[in-house]
Design a protein around this motif. Structure first.
Motif, PDB file in Angstrom:
ATOM      1  N   ASP A   1       2.916  25.188  35.930  1.00  0.00           N
ATOM      2  CA  ASP A   1       1.606  25.648  36.380  1.00  0.00           C
ATOM      3  C   ASP A   1       0.495  25.287  35.408  1.00  0.00           C
ATOM      4  OD1 ASP A   1       2.889  26.740  38.545  1.00  0.00           O
ATOM      5  OD2 ASP A   1       3.117  28.727  37.615  1.00  0.00           O
ATOM      6  N   TRP A   2       0.878  25.095  34.123  1.00  0.00           N
ATOM      7  CA  TRP A   2      -0.159  24.822  33.128  1.00  0.00           C
ATOM      8  C   TRP A   2      -0.594  23.357  33.117  1.00  0.00           C
ATOM      9  CZ3 TRP A   2       2.040  21.113  30.256  1.00  0.00           C
ATOM     10  CH2 TRP A   2       3.442  21.132  30.122  1.00  0.00           C
ATOM     11  N   MET A   3       0.042  22.509  33.879  1.00  0.00           N
ATOM     12  CA  MET A   3      -0.284  21.081  33.840  1.00  0.00           C
ATOM     13  C   MET A   3      -1.678  20.873  34.423  1.00  0.00           C
ATOM     14  SD  MET A   3       1.936  17.804  35.133  1.00  0.00           S
ATOM     15  CE  MET A   3       1.426  17.862  36.841  1.00  0.00           C
ATOM     16  N   PRO A   4      -2.589  20.298  33.683  1.00  0.00           N
ATOM     17  CA  PRO A   4      -3.976  20.167  34.143  1.00  0.00           C
ATOM     18  C   PRO A   4      -4.119  19.057  35.170  1.00  0.00           C
ATOM     19  CG  PRO A   4      -3.708  19.123  32.012  1.00  0.00           C
ATOM     20  CD  PRO A   4      -2.384  19.759  32.330  1.00  0.00           C
ATOM     21  N   GLN A   5      -5.220  19.131  35.894  1.00  0.00           N
ATOM     22  CA  GLN A   5      -5.541  18.091  36.858  1.00  0.00           C
ATOM     23  C   GLN A   5      -6.076  16.842  36.169  1.00  0.00           C
ATOM     24  OE1 GLN A   5      -4.843  18.271  40.063  1.00  0.00           O
ATOM     25  NE2 GLN A   5      -3.970  20.313  39.736  1.00  0.00           N
ATOM     26  N   ASP A   6      -6.712  17.038  35.016  1.00  0.00           N
ATOM     27  CA  ASP A   6      -7.198  15.915  34.229  1.00  0.00           C
ATOM     28  C   ASP A   6      -6.746  16.144  32.791  1.00  0.00           C
ATOM     29  OD1 ASP A   6      -8.345  13.631  33.497  1.00  0.00           O
ATOM     30  OD2 ASP A   6     -10.440  14.279  33.746  1.00  0.00           O
TER      31      ASP A   6
ATOM     32  N   PHE B   1       4.897  12.302  31.955  1.00  0.00           N
ATOM     33  CA  PHE B   1       4.791  11.029  32.668  1.00  0.00           C
ATOM     34  C   PHE B   1       4.110  11.193  34.026  1.00  0.00           C
ATOM     35  CE2 PHE B   1       8.843  10.149  30.204  1.00  0.00           C
ATOM     36  CZ  PHE B   1       8.151   9.547  29.164  1.00  0.00           C
ATOM     37  N   ARG B   2       3.906  12.412  34.459  1.00  0.00           N
ATOM     38  CA  ARG B   2       3.232  12.654  35.733  1.00  0.00           C
ATOM     39  C   ARG B   2       1.770  13.064  35.549  1.00  0.00           C
ATOM     40  NH1 ARG B   2       7.102  13.443  39.858  1.00  0.00           N
ATOM     41  NH2 ARG B   2       9.233  13.614  39.062  1.00  0.00           N
ATOM     42  N   MET B   3       1.314  13.208  34.301  1.00  0.00           N
ATOM     43  CA  MET B   3      -0.056  13.647  34.039  1.00  0.00           C
ATOM     44  C   MET B   3      -1.060  12.603  34.511  1.00  0.00           C
ATOM     45  SD  MET B   3       0.032  15.444  30.290  1.00  0.00           S
ATOM     46  CE  MET B   3       0.749  17.064  30.058  1.00  0.00           C
ATOM     47  N   PRO B   4      -2.158  13.060  35.042  1.00  0.00           N
ATOM     48  CA  PRO B   4      -3.205  12.119  35.465  1.00  0.00           C
ATOM     49  C   PRO B   4      -3.893  11.490  34.251  1.00  0.00           C
ATOM     50  CG  PRO B   4      -3.948  14.380  35.744  1.00  0.00           C
ATOM     51  CD  PRO B   4      -2.523  14.463  35.331  1.00  0.00           C
ATOM     52  N   ASN B   5      -4.360  10.291  34.457  1.00  0.00           N
ATOM     53  CA  ASN B   5      -5.112   9.560  33.437  1.00  0.00           C
ATOM     54  C   ASN B   5      -4.300   9.296  32.181  1.00  0.00           C
ATOM     55  OD1 ASN B   5      -7.351   9.662  35.152  1.00  0.00           O
ATOM     56  ND2 ASN B   5      -8.084  11.591  34.246  1.00  0.00           N
ATOM     57  N   VAL B   6      -2.999   9.304  32.321  1.00  0.00           N
ATOM     58  CA  VAL B   6      -2.121   8.976  31.188  1.00  0.00           C
ATOM     59  C   VAL B   6      -1.319   7.749  31.572  1.00  0.00           C
ATOM     60  CG1 VAL B   6      -0.241   9.754  29.716  1.00  0.00           C
ATOM     61  CG2 VAL B   6      -2.006  11.369  30.427  1.00  0.00           C
TER      62      VAL B   6
ATOM     63  N   ILE C   1       0.961   4.055  29.922  1.00  0.00           N
ATOM     64  CA  ILE C   1       1.836   3.653  28.840  1.00  0.00           C
ATOM     65  C   ILE C   1       1.056   3.019  27.687  1.00  0.00           C
ATOM     66  CG2 ILE C   1       2.296   1.435  29.955  1.00  0.00           C
ATOM     67  CD1 ILE C   1       4.680   3.563  27.780  1.00  0.00           C
ATOM     68  N   LYS C   2      -0.013   2.298  28.006  1.00  0.00           N
ATOM     69  CA  LYS C   2      -0.795   1.679  26.939  1.00  0.00           C
ATOM     70  C   LYS C   2      -1.447   2.744  26.072  1.00  0.00           C
ATOM     71  CE  LYS C   2      -4.538  -1.642  26.177  1.00  0.00           C
ATOM     72  NZ  LYS C   2      -5.537  -2.532  26.827  1.00  0.00           N
ATOM     73  N   ARG C   3      -1.962   3.774  26.688  1.00  0.00           N
ATOM     74  CA  ARG C   3      -2.578   4.876  25.944  1.00  0.00           C
ATOM     75  C   ARG C   3      -1.543   5.612  25.104  1.00  0.00           C
ATOM     76  NH1 ARG C   3      -5.460  10.078  28.899  1.00  0.00           N
ATOM     77  NH2 ARG C   3      -5.813  11.336  27.004  1.00  0.00           N
ATOM     78  N   MET C   4      -0.336   5.783  25.654  1.00  0.00           N
ATOM     79  CA  MET C   4       0.709   6.487  24.931  1.00  0.00           C
ATOM     80  C   MET C   4       1.188   5.676  23.732  1.00  0.00           C
ATOM     81  SD  MET C   4       1.467   9.453  26.306  1.00  0.00           S
ATOM     82  CE  MET C   4       3.163   9.752  25.863  1.00  0.00           C
ATOM     83  N   GLU C   5       1.303   4.339  23.876  1.00  0.00           N
ATOM     84  CA  GLU C   5       1.752   3.519  22.751  1.00  0.00           C
ATOM     85  C   GLU C   5       0.732   3.492  21.630  1.00  0.00           C
ATOM     86  OE1 GLU C   5       4.818   0.163  24.390  1.00  0.00           O
ATOM     87  OE2 GLU C   5       2.667  -0.263  24.580  1.00  0.00           O
ATOM     88  N   GLU C   6      -0.524   3.617  21.983  1.00  0.00           N
ATOM     89  CA  GLU C   6      -1.564   3.609  20.967  1.00  0.00           C
ATOM     90  C   GLU C   6      -1.713   4.958  20.276  1.00  0.00           C
ATOM     91  OE1 GLU C   6      -5.022   2.415  23.035  1.00  0.00           O
ATOM     92  OE2 GLU C   6      -4.425   0.283  23.207  1.00  0.00           O
ATOM     93  N   GLN C   7      -1.635   6.053  21.058  1.00  0.00           N
ATOM     94  CA  GLN C   7      -1.912   7.380  20.505  1.00  0.00           C
ATOM     95  C   GLN C   7      -0.655   8.142  20.102  1.00  0.00           C
ATOM     96  OE1 GLN C   7      -4.269   9.485  23.360  1.00  0.00           O
ATOM     97  NE2 GLN C   7      -5.921   7.959  23.376  1.00  0.00           N
ATOM     98  N   GLN C   8       0.456   7.890  20.750  1.00  0.00           N
ATOM     99  CA  GLN C   8       1.701   8.619  20.468  1.00  0.00           C
ATOM    100  C   GLN C   8       2.854   7.633  20.306  1.00  0.00           C
ATOM    101  OE1 GLN C   8       1.787  11.818  19.910  1.00  0.00           O
ATOM    102  NE2 GLN C   8      -0.311  12.305  20.580  1.00  0.00           N
ATOM    103  N   PRO C   9       2.785   6.747  19.327  1.00  0.00           N
ATOM    104  CA  PRO C   9       3.859   5.743  19.186  1.00  0.00           C
ATOM    105  C   PRO C   9       5.202   6.360  18.803  1.00  0.00           C
ATOM    106  CG  PRO C   9       2.372   5.682  17.301  1.00  0.00           C
ATOM    107  CD  PRO C   9       1.736   6.599  18.281  1.00  0.00           C
ATOM    108  N   LYS C  10       5.178   7.424  18.018  1.00  0.00           N
ATOM    109  CA  LYS C  10       6.443   8.062  17.613  1.00  0.00           C
ATOM    110  C   LYS C  10       7.165   8.659  18.811  1.00  0.00           C
ATOM    111  CE  LYS C  10       8.312  11.473  14.367  1.00  0.00           C
ATOM    112  NZ  LYS C  10       7.978  12.492  13.336  1.00  0.00           N
ATOM    113  N   PHE C  11       6.414   9.271  19.701  1.00  0.00           N
ATOM    114  CA  PHE C  11       7.000   9.861  20.908  1.00  0.00           C
ATOM    115  C   PHE C  11       7.676   8.783  21.762  1.00  0.00           C
ATOM    116  CE2 PHE C  11       6.496  10.983  25.412  1.00  0.00           C
ATOM    117  CZ  PHE C  11       7.167  12.188  25.449  1.00  0.00           C
TER     118      PHE C  11
END
Length: 1379
Positions: free
Chosen positions: A517-522, A555-560, A562-572
């Motif tokens: 329920d806490w997953m935001p729309q944006d 992986f279901r979040m809006p506006n997220v 893989i390119k953004r994740m590799e840049e901001q969360q590479p360890k994850f």
């Protein structure tokens, strides 16, 4: 030495060698030291007879051959007797030889061999095989002596031949029921059904082969079916003691204090418990078999005080856990429901009943996704074919409900034993759901009341603990109801992914509802970082400590991306990639349900990376690393030690799911480019090649993972697998096309049909049949049928299934024209009239038997028992009516006219209206006629034809009055075809039959109750008025918020307003039933103004007396969207249904329900008379489920009881045929038959032999005190004829008394006293013939028969046949060999 080995040449040489063997056998008789040689001759003879029985039957004189075998059959050597019996069995190929064996009284010695001790196993086995051969050869001339001997063995459960004896008795009961009843075989079958569990041979087999050998009476199902076959017709029903013997098979379940026999263990010992459990298991199978046949239903549901069904239901509340669980298990199995596990947790027990629970057949090395889809995905059907199982379940369910089953289950659900209460609650909920979907609304409306449960739950003055249990049951029922609303999710990710690709609907909604329920729309950077921190991936290296649902939600979040994740969360990303890298943690996890979450998240991870390909020209580095490692492992598929895709890893670990990840890439063009870039698609083609044909597990994973909805390289893989060198793989790939069909792959008819048509020419019979079956299912879609007609494949070479599919062409105009041009219709009409209509009856009954029994036929043709889970699968609940050419042809008006012009239909109408069938052939013809007529009755013009000639009235009459049980059942199943349409339902209603008026794919049916007005005429303007003027919207369920996938409007006020307007907009219409609530959890009452509504007869309807929520009443409320969704209903068929009624038969509505127990009251209406005719309309009528039932279900079960007349005394005036005042009867004496003379001469010769024996004894002259009361104290001189006759009479008297249990020991002592005193008396062959008559006409237990046979062990039986001349070779040959 002569030998029976033969060459495949001149048959005269074979018969000559066999003749020489017979002469040698006869020549060795009486020669010392020839026993071994004689056995060798006999074995060679048996081999020659076995391999050349047809040639010998024509060239060998069987009577002369029999003369040669008589002496070894009575030989003192047991091995010789066994070999002679075996040879005689292979010689027994003509009825002439069968009669000759009986004429020379050889059956007496065959019985003697069968009565030997258990130590002489070979001889007894050959004797019982010979008896069965003779029975099959000439069953109507089966001797009573054989029957008595077999019965005695069948009643001895400790005998190793008990199973064989029971099997022979079952065959005899079918072939010659009169003899089976006379010899006591039917009684032995009744006893064996329950007692057969303790067979020594089965225990021996189980010790040898383990628990895979079923111990719960493996034959009792066949024995029960045998008895039910006898119950089918009045001619054979009289051989059954209906209220005595049949109840013996039900006694372990219905009699709490049941004890099988005096020898059964007493007390509470473990042995006694095991015996009782075994008897209950055997009785369970027998009861289940009875409920799954029409004959058994007719007997169980007889409307009388002695009804077995009522006793079966009434035993439920008895507080004995074992009986309660056993009875409920039977009920689960009757309705093909999965039996829950024994547990106190309701949620856990309910989870085991989920059809999606993993099954053994779904393993990778077995059926895999194909079998899973076959079991879970609904058939692609347009509703034109009736599911016969629905009609059967409806009949049984209504029989149960009419006898108070629900109230009994409520009592059990309130039990203090938790696991009993849990099972009863699940069963109660399942039956309520079945009643909601399978029963007509007039019958189903009374099921959901449950006044006892509600009364206990609201009784605050009573026992608090009992009230709490009642509230718990109510909550559990509500929980079960909510689970019924959940969409059916597949067990494997492969099938689930496939459905997501083709059906972006229910599964996506279900998975979306799982998101936190806490997953935001944006999503901004802070929220993303916080969510990643919550997943524990950054803080903990152990994967089992990670929060995998949170990872999935990232992986279901809006506006997220893989390119953004590799840049901001590479360890994850790095840690996830390291986890899913081949040869790392993921590939070592076991392929179990607990690890499914890792594959699900990995699949979402790959989908997340694929989505990023669209946003950037350069693919994500994490994806490239994964594909590089996967591609490397694909290059070493030929070296199992160097690749992660070894057979063991793919079968047991999650390594298999890499194919699923790669399949996700194949769903997009960008992903497929990545597959080609890393040469993975080339690896796919290599997997399909012949050099890897032994790696079928990789091929199955490949075909189950790729997306075939896109035209391109994926379909090349599918084509290669369809033409694979491995037959098993071709069969699986063909079955996968069915998966695509049921998964609703786009444009199936444009490309899949061509592949299926190509598979029809496969050299494997199994593959072509599978393709044909998939095509048959696909042709339910008219687009596929049009495409198939265009392709014009060759189908006639595939036999009857191919002709059935070919005949479906006539349902469309183009197909009808094509078949007329080929002259196929006239030819097929002739075939169906001559033989196919009768064959159709066999097909239907065979498929019913396949679905109802616990055995299933393997592809090789053998029958094996179903597994414990397979016996209760929901898949067996579907059994569609086979295609009938008349029904297909009648769907077009032109085809119907062609059918009428042939005159076949008139002939069948006359046949059905004739008298009841007397023979099996007549019964088969009537059944064929019923199916043919009801198939054409599906259409409007066919229904008009049947109503005009009174066929419907005749079918209803047969249901109520026919003395043949299966004929009633055939009529019930056939009438379900007519109940598919509104006009058909209206026509059946005139005969007091109620029908289900909703489609089969309606998960939560909304019923349109139609009450046609007699003033309406077909084609009038009133036929096109609003639906609300002629129908009342009714839902079968008391809590539902979706109908056919549509969501109802929220808010109780809107729902109440819509219902009020719907009800008030229906003037002069009877209220049939309350409507369901719009709320999914609780019932919402109907807010109607206090002003009363007027019913049909003017009675005021008050809402206060209609709804009583406290007593379990069904609330009246429905969403507006439901009413609006029904506006498009074609009211033309409603007007047509008004004119279909021309039967002038009255119908009385059910009486008013008791206020407070039901939601609404109905008052008896006046008889309605229908007039008019059916106009010529198209066949596009509403496709209902096809279930119809008489309003009073007892009309189906009322049947006259036939008096018993199967005892031996009923058919013979003098059972013995012997008189004590004479020494013997010449015609019954085995000695006199072979040495014919007048009685005086015969007696004189016998007297000389007796005198000779007496001279050898210690007392040449003695006296005997007779047991005769007239000469009780008189000393009789046994050296005279009268004295010896008195001794023999007393011996026979003592032997006859051994048939009873009382005084058996004393009589045996007396017999032994006579034998010890006069040893010659038991060497008299005439006396032995007389004793053999006693064994034939009286029933003796096996140990008594052995005792009697041992009395004559010293008799010289070979002297009977020794004087026979040795036959010459010319006598043995019927024709000269031409030498």
């Amino acid at each position: 030495m002569a030998t029976a080995e033969h060459a495949s040449g001149n048959p005269f040489d074979v018969v000559r060698r066999v003749g020489q063997l017979l002469r040698e056998i006869a020549a060795t008789e009486g020669q010392s030291g020839k026993a071994v040689q004689k056995v060798r001759y006999l074995n060679d003879l048996a081999k020659g007879l076995r391999d050349n029985d047809i040639a010998l039957a024509k060239l060998l004189n069987p009577l002369s051959a029999l003369r040669c075998l008589c002496i070894p059959i009575v030989n003192a050597n047991g091995a010789a007797r066994a070999a002679a019996l075996r040879a005689l069995r292979y010689l027994m190929v003509t009825q002439e030889l069968h009669d000759a064996v009986l004429d020379i009284k050889l059956d007496i010695f065959i019985v003697r061999s069968l009565d030997q001790d258990v130590t002489k196993e070979a001889e007894r086995l050959q004797a019982i095989k010979l008896i069965r051969t003779m029975m099959l050869l000439q069953p109507l001339n089966f001797p009573l002596s054989f029957g008595r001997a077999v019965v005695s063995i069948a009643e001895s459960t400790q005998d190793s031949l008990c199973q064989s004896a029971l099997s022979i008795l079952c065959e005899l009961a079918v072939l010659n029921p009169r003899m089976a009843s006379m010899c006591g075989g039917i009684r032995a079958i009744h006893i064996g059904i329950v007692a057969n569990h303790n067979n020594v041979m089965l225990q021996r087999l189980q010790k040898t082969y383990g628990t895979s050998i079923p111990m719960a009476a493996p034959l009792n199902e066949f024995m029960t079916l045998t008895l039910l076959r006898l119950y089918n017709t009045p001619e054979t029903r009289r051989y059954l003691r209906q209220d005595i013997e049949i109840e013996t098979m039900m006694a372990p379940l219905l009699d709490v204090h049941y004890k099988h026999s005096a020898e059964s263990a007493d007390g509470t010992s473990q042995q006694a418990k095991n015996e009782k459990l075994a008897h209950i298991n055997a009785s369970q199978m027998s009861m289940l078999t009875m409920f799954r046949t029409w004959q058994g239903l007719m007997y169980m549901c007889r409307p009388s005080e002695k009804s077995a069904l009522q006793a079966f239901i009434d035993v439920l509340p008895y507080p004995e856990e074992g009986l309660q669980m056993a009875v409920m298990n039977v009920i689960f199995s009757i309705f093909h429901l999965k039996i829950p596990i024994d547990t106190d947790d309701f949620v856990e027990a309910l989870a085991t009943c989920n059809p999606s629970e993993f099954q053994e057949e779904w393993q990778l090395d077995q059926g895999w996704v194909v079998e899973e889809a076959r079991a879970l995905l609904p058939r692609r059907s347009n509703g034109s074919r009736v599911n016969m199982m629905d009609q059967y379940h409806a009949v049984v369910l209504q029989a149960f409900l009419s006898r108070g089953m629900l109230e009994r289950l409520v009592e059990v659900a309130l039990s203090k034993v938790a696991k009993v209460s849990v099972m009863a609650t699940i069963l109660l909920g399942e039956l309520l759901h079945l009643a909601n979907t399978l029963l007509p609304i007039e019958m189903a409306c009374a099921t959901h009341s449950l006044p006892t449960l509600v009364s206990v739950a609201t009784d605050f003055r009573g026992d608090e603990e009992r009230r709490n249990r009642a509230n718990s049951v109510i909550n559990n029922l509500d929980y079960l109801h909510q689970r019924k609303k959940d969409p059916l999710l597949p067990n494997s990710l492969y099938l689930e992914t496939m459905l997501q690709q083709f059906q972006q609907g229910e599964i996506e909604k279900r998975k979306a509802s799982r998101a936190p329920d806490w997953m935001p729309q944006d999503t901004d950077e802070a929220q993303l970082a916080k969510t990643i921190q919550r997943s524990n991936v950054l803080s903990d290296k152990e994967y089992d400590q990670w929060d995998w649902p949170t990872i999935d939600s990232i992986f279901r979040m809006p506006n997220v991306n893989i390119k953004r994740m590799e840049e901001q969360q590479p360890k994850f990303i790095r840690r996830l990639v390291n986890f899913y890298m081949p040869r790392k943690m993921f590939s070592h996890l076991g392929a179990v349900q607990e690890n499914r979450k890792y594959s699900a998240v990995g699949l979402q991870f790959f989908a997340f990376m694929v989505a990023g390909l669209v946003l950037s020209d350069e693919p994500p580095k994490c994806l490239m690393d994964l594909l590089t490692e996967i591609s490397y492992n694909f290059t070493y598929l030929h070296h199992p030690t160097r690749t992660v895709f070894s057979a063991s890893s793919v079968t047991t670990t999650l390594t298999r799911d890499y194919f699923l990840f790669l399949g996700k890439l194949s769903t997009t063009s960008y992903g497929f480019q990545m597959l080609e870039r890393f040469n993975i698609f080339r690896a796919f083609l290599e997997i399909c090649e012949t050099d890897l044909s032994d790696r079928e597990e990789l091929q199955r994973l490949l075909i189950s993972s790729l997306d075939f909805s896109r035209d391109g390289h994926n379909r090349i893989v599918l084509t290669k697998l369809l033409t694979n060198t491995s037959e098993a793989m071709r069969l699986y790939a063909t079955g996968h096309l069915r998966v695509l069909l049921r998964a609703k792959v786009p444009f199936f008819h444009t490309w899949c049909l061509e592949m299926l048509v190509a598979q029809l020419c496969d050299p494997s019979h199994d593959v072509s049949n599978e393709a044909l079956d998939v095509l048959d299912e696909a042709c339910e879609d008219e687009a596929c049928l049009h495409t198939l007609v265009t392709l014009q494949p060759s189908l006639l070479h595939l036999g009857q299934p191919g002709r059935a599919l070919f005949s479906r062409y006539v349902t469309i105009n183009s197909g009808l024209k094509l078949l007329k041009s080929l002259n196929f219709i006239d030819e097929e009409l002739g075939r169906w009239f001559s033989k196919e209509n009768k064959a159709y009856v066999g097909i239907v009954e065979y498929r019913l038997a396949q679905s109802m029994t616990s055995f299933k036929q393997q592809p090789e043709g053998q029958y094996t028992r179903r597994s414990a889970t397979d016996r209760h699968l929901a898949g067996s609940r579907e059994l569609l009516v086979p295609i009938h050419f008349y029904g297909q042809l009648a769907q077009q008006r032109e085809g119907f006219e062609l059918l009428i012009n042939t005159g076949h239909i008139d002939y069948y109408v006359e046949l059905v209206n004739s008298e009841s069938p007397r023979t099996n052939d007549q019964l088969l013809e009537v059944k064929a006629a019923i199916w043919a007529l009801c198939h054409i009755g599906v259409t409007l013009w066919g229904l008009k034809y049947l109503t005009d000639n009174g066929t419907l009235a005749r079918l209803v009459e047969l249901i109520e009055t026919s003395p043949v049980c299966t004929l009633r059942g055939t009529c019930m199943l056939a009438l379900s075809l007519i109940a598919q349409s509104t006009p058909g339902c209206d026509a059946l209603e005139q005969y007091d039959f109620r029908s289900v008026r909703h489609s089969s794919d309606a998960l939560w049916p909304v019923t349109l109750l139609h009450t046609p007005s007699s003033t309406l005429e077909a084609g009038s303007s009133s036929a096109h008025t609003s639906t609300s003027g002629h129908h009342l919207l009714v839902s079968h369920t008391y809590s539902d918020n979706t109908v056919d996938g549509s969501t109802s409007e929220s808010g109780d006020e809107a729902a109440d307003t819509s219902v009020s307007s719907a009800l008030l907009a229906t003037p002069n219409r009877g209220i049939r039933r309350s409507v369901s609530s719009a709320d999914s959890r609780t019932s919402v009452g109907l807010n109607i103004s206090t002003a009363s509504m007027q019913l049909d007869d003017g009675e005021a309807f008050s809402p206060e007396e209609s709804v009583d929520a406290s007593s379990g009443g069904i609330s009246v409320a429905t969403p507006t969207s439901r009413l609006q969704s029904l506006r498009s209903f074609n009211s033309t068929t409603s007007a047509v249904s008004d004119s279909v009624h021309q039967f002038n038969r009255t119908r009385t509505q059910p009486a008013a329900m008791v206020s407070g127990k039901m939601a609404l009251r109905r008052k008896t209406s006046n008889p309605v008379t229908r007039k008019g005719s059916i106009p010529h309309l198209t066949s596009g009528t509403a496709a209902f489920v096809g279930v119809c039932l008489p309003s009073d279900i007892n009309r189906l079960f009322e049947m006259e009881v036939e008096p018993f007349s199967g005892a031996l005394a009923d058919v013979l005036e003098d059972p013995l045929g012997l008189r004590f005042d004479t020494f013997h009867s010449v015609k019954d004496c085995v000695l006199c038959v072979h040495h014919p003379s007048n009685d005086s001469d015969l007696y004189e010769s016998a007297q000389i032999d007796l005198d000779t024996e007496m001279e050898k004894g210690p007392q040449p002259r003695s006296s005997y005190k007779s047991k005769d009361t007239s000469k009780e104290e008189e000393e009789i001189d046994v050296t005279k004829f009268e004295g010896r006759l008195l001794v023999q009479r007393d011996l026979i008297s003592c032997i006859s008394k051994l048939s009873g249990a009382v005084g058996s020991r004393n009589n045996q002592t007396q017999i032994m006293s006579i034998k010890d005193k006069y040893k010659f008396i038991c060497k008299d062959l005439c006396l032995y013939s007389q004793v053999a008559g006693l064994l034939e006409y009286y029933h003796f237990r096996i140990h008594v028969r052995r005792f009697v046979q041992h009395l004559f062990d010293e008799a010289d039986f070979s002297s009977i046949f020794r004087s026979s001349a040795r036959p010459g070779l010319s006598e043995l040959l019927m024709v000269e060999s031409g030498d």
